[in-house]
Design a protein around this motif. Structure first.
Motif, short mmCIF file in Angstrom:
data_model
loop_
_atom_site.label_atom_id
_atom_site.label_comp_id
_atom_site.label_asym_id
_atom_site.label_seq_id
_atom_site.Cartn_x
_atom_site.Cartn_y
_atom_site.Cartn_z
N ILE A 1 48.89 110.24 -13.56
CA ILE A 1 49.78 110.39 -12.40
C ILE A 1 50.19 109.01 -11.90
CG2 ILE A 1 49.88 111.13 -9.98
CD1 ILE A 1 48.20 113.55 -10.75
N ALA A 2 49.23 108.08 -11.89
CA ALA A 2 49.53 106.73 -11.41
C ALA A 2 50.56 106.05 -12.31
CB ALA A 2 48.24 105.91 -11.36
N LYS A 3 50.35 106.17 -13.64
CA LYS A 3 51.28 105.52 -14.57
C LYS A 3 52.68 106.11 -14.42
CE LYS A 3 47.76 104.13 -17.87
NZ LYS A 3 46.94 104.62 -18.98
N LYS A 4 52.76 107.45 -14.28
CA LYS A 4 54.07 108.10 -14.12
C LYS A 4 54.74 107.64 -12.83
CE LYS A 4 54.02 112.48 -16.61
NZ LYS A 4 52.72 113.16 -16.60
N ALA A 5 53.95 107.56 -11.77
CA ALA A 5 54.51 107.17 -10.47
C ALA A 5 55.10 105.77 -10.52
CB ALA A 5 53.43 107.26 -9.39
N ILE A 6 54.43 104.87 -11.27
CA ILE A 6 54.95 103.51 -11.40
C ILE A 6 56.28 103.52 -12.14
CG2 ILE A 6 54.53 101.25 -12.50
CD1 ILE A 6 51.54 101.68 -11.90
N GLU A 7 56.35 104.33 -13.21
CA GLU A 7 57.61 104.44 -13.95
C GLU A 7 58.73 104.96 -13.05
OE1 GLU A 7 56.83 106.80 -17.46
OE2 GLU A 7 55.30 105.35 -18.09
N GLU A 8 58.40 105.98 -12.26
CA GLU A 8 59.40 106.55 -11.34
C GLU A 8 59.90 105.50 -10.36
OE1 GLU A 8 58.03 110.05 -9.26
OE2 GLU A 8 57.53 110.98 -11.18
N ALA A 9 58.95 104.72 -9.82
CA ALA A 9 59.33 103.69 -8.84
C ALA A 9 60.25 102.65 -9.47
CB ALA A 9 58.08 103.03 -8.26
N LEU A 10 60.00 102.34 -10.74
CA LEU A 10 60.84 101.37 -11.43
C LEU A 10 62.27 101.88 -11.57
CD1 LEU A 10 58.56 99.91 -14.24
CD2 LEU A 10 59.72 98.63 -12.44
N LYS A 11 62.40 103.21 -11.79
CA LYS A 11 63.74 103.79 -11.96
C LYS A 11 64.46 103.88 -10.63
CE LYS A 11 62.37 106.63 -15.87
NZ LYS A 11 61.66 107.89 -16.02
N PHE B 1 56.23 94.78 -7.80
CA PHE B 1 55.08 95.49 -7.24
C PHE B 1 54.04 94.55 -6.61
CE2 PHE B 1 56.57 98.41 -10.55
CZ PHE B 1 56.67 99.58 -9.81
N THR B 2 53.53 94.96 -5.45
CA THR B 2 52.34 94.33 -4.90
C THR B 2 51.24 95.39 -4.94
OG1 THR B 2 53.60 92.91 -3.44
CG2 THR B 2 51.31 93.27 -2.86
N LEU B 3 50.08 95.00 -5.46
CA LEU B 3 48.97 95.96 -5.54
C LEU B 3 47.99 95.68 -4.40
CD1 LEU B 3 47.43 98.19 -7.00
CD2 LEU B 3 46.44 96.48 -8.50
N GLU B 4 47.62 96.74 -3.69
CA GLU B 4 46.65 96.56 -2.60
C GLU B 4 45.61 97.66 -2.68
OE1 GLU B 4 48.87 96.83 0.98
OE2 GLU B 4 49.57 94.77 0.90
N THR B 5 44.44 97.38 -2.13
CA THR B 5 43.50 98.48 -1.91
C THR B 5 43.54 98.74 -0.42
OG1 THR B 5 41.68 96.96 -1.60
CG2 THR B 5 41.99 97.83 -3.81
#
Lengths: 159, 578
Positions: A148-158, A117-121
């Motif tokens: 929602i953010a935490k779930k989305a990160i988990e989804e992206a990992l999968k 992951f790269t985090l950007e604003t």
């Protein structure tokens, strides 16, 4: 993350530049293409553009570093952008950003150690009606919150 | 199916409808994707127009809901009452709205040139090329009283005439679609919902000023707008509405798209031109104005997206019709993007001179959760905030300027009693500090010093002298910065200082943030309501909470990091901010 110059990609970039050179003002479109092809515009790529357009590397570098969408560093597999536009800000975008920072242990502009992951604003993406919003790659999440953010990160990992 | 709709999941709804309609072999149903309808908060939207013209709008449609709509409404002609807009919106602000720039948004399929043509598309271009001289076109725009919708409000007709009278082998017409204001999305809606109106207007402008080449400079942050513009330009070329000898009139006009790359300052016209030329997007001194020396040194006209969207209608309906709407000095309508703490977020278009109250309470439906209205910020980082006492002011260019704000591009962010105005001022200033191009000292150094003072105030270390210095700096930067970005950067600070000085004083003198938004100035405190369940103690990451079971707990302020976890975990709301 180390940047590797791929010959095929270089050939593709040169093709694009040749096309842009037929019209006035070829630098910006060439940079956009370079960013698309390589994911970033490090000094190696800047040198290629400078040769093709017959401009100094200094000038190319000056333009690349001026615009916030051009990056000189390689990015992670997924790019998370949290919108900090006004509508999102007054509706609590900062809390979402903090939650993501905690989960990934990185600050905006950084890439996680595993290169995932790269985090950007980001500046306003124009979906203010659904504020606060964040993006993972091209997918936009509206009316967001920490969970929602935490779930989305988990989804992206999968994915 | 614009950005807002797609974010809310419109694609899945469209696919479901398509699948159901195909499965049920409903040959008498046309399914069309359209652009922004302006009801962002209620997306995804589905409109069903019956054969007798009866329109039903469904909101927040789910995949299940889409199936219901097909089965009940499309197959049996019975609308699904529970999903219609009346269940979602308290107030219908439609009577206030007049749609000119947004006339086709949400009505036509933006990816089909024929639908645009059915709605009088390219008729205005045909009219000017076959029946009018360039001077006549400029005069119509002059007489209409149209002013720049990018926010500055410069008379469009005057701008065109200045460029038209310059002799040159090459002139350019440029569309400024670098909508950088955070909280503004009017231009995006037009580009995504009605791209042809901009293309047509640019060709009309090209004819009027004698330019054969046009550029649309659009933000890279709007990928969907870029895609639809590219598609629309291709279609216009194929239809012979761009390119050589348009309408057999001998007029040639080429149009190209150029992408921005995330620099707010590129919305300033001279910086935008530098960016197209492939330079760092830095503004330069004016004069010479672009009308005399613009892109590559040639006479150029730069207009905003919304300005262009008005042009074809003015040509078709006449300058008198346009000038009959609005106030004495601001004619026509203005599109606003309403966001923040408001019930009906979305896009609206109202005649100039409509009051803020009508927009916020009439169309916007007021503030959610019965909170109190505090301020509305117009004009983004260059604008200012307006308060309760300004609610009945008619909105036009001059009135807003007199109130230390500005029309700006049309973003309107509503704030309620929970928003700290010092924090809001800091937010905008942070934005301009980050986006300052660094060419002139007042903006590069001055805004940064202002930000430092604001941070000092927010952290509880401010003094009354700081407020004086902040104001002095602001006025100095306003007078001495090179371009509009720097000249207007202090506006949010000046207007919050003027309207909410008491909040600043509370931060400086009492060391308190009245809205509890500034972290450094708040403390977490356990009231007697505490039942001693220990949840907060277990959740505290820094072990700042102590207390025995069934006894009132205590928070050690010196250790507390104000992460808010205790307040969230308390089952009886015993933890408050003081």
């Amino acid at each position: 993350m180390k940047f590797v110059l791929d010959e095929k990609k270089v050939a593709l970039l040169k093709e694009c530049i040749a096309r842009h050179k037929q019209k006035p003002g070829p630098l910006m479109p060439s940079l956009h293409d370079a960013q698309k092809i390589f994911g970033c515009i490090p000094i190696e790529v800047q040198k290629i553009i400078s040769e093709e357009l017959n401009e100094s590397v200094a000038k190319i570098n000056g333009v690349v570093t001026f615009y916030s969408n051009f990056s000189t560093e390689p990015k992670g597999k997924h790019v998370i952008s949290v919108c900090l536009g006004t509508a999102c800000y007054v509706k609590g975008a900062n809390e979402i950003l903090q939650a993501i920072e905690e989960v990934l242990k990185i600050k905006p502009g950084e890439t996680s150690e595993d290169g995932m992951f790269t985090l950007e604003t980001t500046r306003c993406i124009g979906a203010c009606g659904l504020a606060p919003v964040f993006k993972i790659d091209e997918k936009v999440y509206g009316a967001a919150n920490k969970d929602i953010a935490k779930k989305a990160i988990e989804e992206a990992l999968k994915a | 199916m614009a950005t807002c709709g797609l974010t809310a999941g419109a694609k899945a709804i469209y696919d479901t409808l398509l699948q159901e309609i195909t499965q049920k072999k409903l040959d008498n149903v046309d399914l069309t994707p359209v652009g922004c309808v302006g009801e962002c908060a209620l997306e995804p939207l589905v409109e069903v127009i019956d054969h007798n013209g009866q329109k039903t709008t469904y909101c927040k449609v789910t995949v299940e809901g889409a199936k219901q709509i097909v089965e009940s409404h499309l197959c049996m002609g019975v609308p699904v009452k529970d999903l219609t807009i009346d269940n979602f919106k308290k107030i219908d602000g439609a009577p206030l709205q007049v749609r000119i720039a947004l006339r086709n948004c949400g009505v036509i399929n933006p990816e089909d040139i024929n639908e645009y043509i059915c709605y009088d598309g390219y008729k205005a271009l045909g009219k000017v090329l076959t029946e009018m001289t360039p001077e006549e076109v400029v005069n119509v725009i002059k007489e209409s009283g149209l002013r720049g919708r990018g926010g500055g409000g410069f008379p469009t007709g005057l701008k065109w005439s200045l460029c038209a009278k310059n002799k040159s082998d090459q002139k350019y017409i440029i569309c400024n679609a670098d909508e950088g204001d955070p909280g503004a999305f009017m231009d995006r809606a037009v580009l995504e919902g009605d791209p042809h109106s901009v293309i047509e207007a640019m060709a009309i402008g090209g004819y009027a000023i004698g330019a054969s080449q046009g550029y649309i400079y659009v933000r890279a942050e709007y990928p969907l707008a870029v895609e639809r513009l590219n598609h629309a330009i291709d279609q216009a070329y194929k239809a012979g509405l761009l390119g050589k000898n348009i309408f057999g009139s001998g007029f040639n006009f080429d149009l190209e798209l150029r992408l921005g790359a995330g620099a707010f300052v590129c919305g300033e016209e001279t910086a935008l031109m530098a960016s197209i030329e492939g330079e760092r997007g830095m503004p330069r001194n004016k004069p010479p104005f672009p009308a005399d020396k613009g892109l590559w040194g040639k006479p150029s006209v730069i207009n905003n997206v919304e300005t262009f969207a008005n042009i074809p209608v003015i040509i078709l309906k006449g300058d008198k019709w346009f000038a009959s709407m609005g106030t004495q000095k601001s004619k026509g309508t203005k599109v606003f993007a309403l966001g923040g703490k408001i019930n009906n977020t979305g896009l609206l278009e109202v005649p100039m001179g409509t009051t803020l109250r009508e927009v916020i309470y009439g169309i916007g439906g007021g503030i959610p959760n019965d909170k109190k209205f505090k301020a509305v910020q117009t004009g983004g980082p260059s604008g200012g905030c307006l308060t309760e006492e300004h609610l009945d002011t008619p909105i036009d260019y001059d009135n807003l300027l007199n109130l230390n704000s500005m029309m700006g591009s049309g973003g309107m962010i509503v704030m309620d009693e929970d928003n700290c105005m010092v924090d809001v001022a800091e937010f905008y200033l942070k934005f301009t500090v980050e986006e300052s191009c660094g060419k002139c000292t007042p903006c590069r150094e001055g805004t940064r010093r202002m930000l430092e003072i604001l941070d000092k105030i927010k952290s509880g270390n401010g003094t009354m002298e700081d407020l004086t210095e902040l104001e002095e700096l602001a006025l100095f930067i306003k007078d001495s910065a090179l371009c509009a970005l720097g000249q207007s950067a202090p506006n949010p600070v000046l207007s919050t200082l003027a309207n909410f000085r008491d909040e600043y004083i509370a931060h400086v003198v009492d060391k308190k943030c009245p809205t509890k938004a500034c972290k450094a100035l708040i403390k977490y405190f356990v009231t007697d309501k505490c039942i001693g369940c220990g949840k907060c103690k277990r959740n505290c990451p820094v072990a700042a909470i102590s207390g025995d079971v069934k006894k009132v707990h205590k928070i050690d302020s010196s250790r507390c990091t104000k992460c808010n976890l205790c307040k969230q975990s308390c089952p009886v709301n015993a933890i408050i901010l003081v």
